[in-house]
Design a protein around this motif. Sequence first.
Motif, mmCIF file in Angstrom:
data_model
loop_
_atom_site.group_PDB
_atom_site.id
_atom_site.type_symbol
_atom_site.label_atom_id
_atom_site.label_comp_id
_atom_site.label_asym_id
_atom_site.label_seq_id
_atom_site.Cartn_x
_atom_site.Cartn_y
_atom_site.Cartn_z
ATOM 1 N N UNK A 166 -43.112 28.877 11.697
ATOM 2 C CA UNK A 166 -43.279 30.238 10.903
ATOM 3 C C UNK A 166 -42.157 29.846 9.762
ATOM 4 N N UNK A 167 -41.450 28.990 9.643
ATOM 5 C CA UNK A 167 -40.660 28.812 8.221
ATOM 6 C C UNK A 167 -40.369 27.392 7.885
ATOM 7 N N UNK A 168 -40.563 27.207 6.601
ATOM 8 C CA UNK A 168 -40.396 25.757 6.033
ATOM 9 C C UNK A 168 -39.156 25.057 6.624
ATOM 10 N N UNK A 169 -38.804 23.952 7.077
ATOM 11 C CA UNK A 169 -37.603 23.472 7.607
ATOM 12 C C UNK A 169 -36.583 23.212 6.692
ATOM 13 N N UNK A 170 -37.086 22.873 5.302
ATOM 14 C CA UNK A 170 -36.311 22.843 4.155
ATOM 15 C C UNK A 170 -35.296 24.168 3.682
ATOM 16 N N UNK A 171 -36.304 25.102 3.805
ATOM 17 C CA UNK A 171 -35.896 26.522 3.408
ATOM 18 C C UNK A 171 -35.022 27.101 4.457
ATOM 19 N N UNK A 172 -35.296 26.731 5.716
ATOM 20 C CA UNK A 172 -34.425 27.172 6.893
ATOM 21 C C UNK A 172 -32.847 26.576 6.683
ATOM 22 N N UNK A 173 -32.875 25.189 6.517
ATOM 23 C CA UNK A 173 -31.565 24.660 6.344
ATOM 24 C C UNK A 173 -30.954 25.314 5.075
ATOM 25 N N UNK A 174 -31.673 25.622 4.100
ATOM 26 C CA UNK A 174 -30.998 26.093 2.866
ATOM 27 C C UNK A 174 -30.211 27.347 3.030
ATOM 28 N N UNK A 175 -31.095 28.010 3.849
ATOM 29 C CA UNK A 175 -30.644 29.511 4.130
ATOM 30 C C UNK A 175 -29.375 29.332 5.130
#
Length: 199
Positions: A166-175
Amino acid sequence: MNVRIAISFLWLMLQFAPLHAQQVLVCDGASHFPIRDVLVMADGKRVGMTTWEGLIQLPDSFQTASFKKKGYAPEKLLREEVLRDTVFLFPAEHYLDEVVVVGKQMVDGRALLEKMPKRDILEKRPRAVLGGFDLGVMLDKRYRRDKRHVAQLREVFKKMDKIGEKEDPILKAYRETQMELRADSIKQNTLKKHQDTKQ
């Protein structure tokens, strides 16, 4: 027989030979001049300060030695590194305390990938001259290496997509990091307000 006696005598002499402390010279890394009054610690215990010549006697046995002086970046070295007899300290003005990198523009990688022209090394290969047989492609090591590399990368990307479809892992960690930072700043602000109200 005499050789055995000489070897055993030499071995006994080495056993009782006194061990000497090591003398180390501490110099400025930019100018190579000796530095005086550098605080030297060996394994967390204070050894002393360097003399006006930049010299210090280190103990017989230690694991790490640290060198500190105001205006210089501190150095912590292992015993093997100190055995070269000279330690260089560099002025602190040449060092950065902290570097913070902030991204201002976020790029959606999947949308960018869809816009890119389709070119697949695994499915498309150069057109063969003699009907389906191309000796050049068969002997091209780089083409085979690239083909194998692309196949490995596809497997890695498939695993990454399964982890976070569902979500990019890098973007998820950033958020998540941004949310933690906001929570910490809110907590600090409430503590500060609470302390101000007490006073």
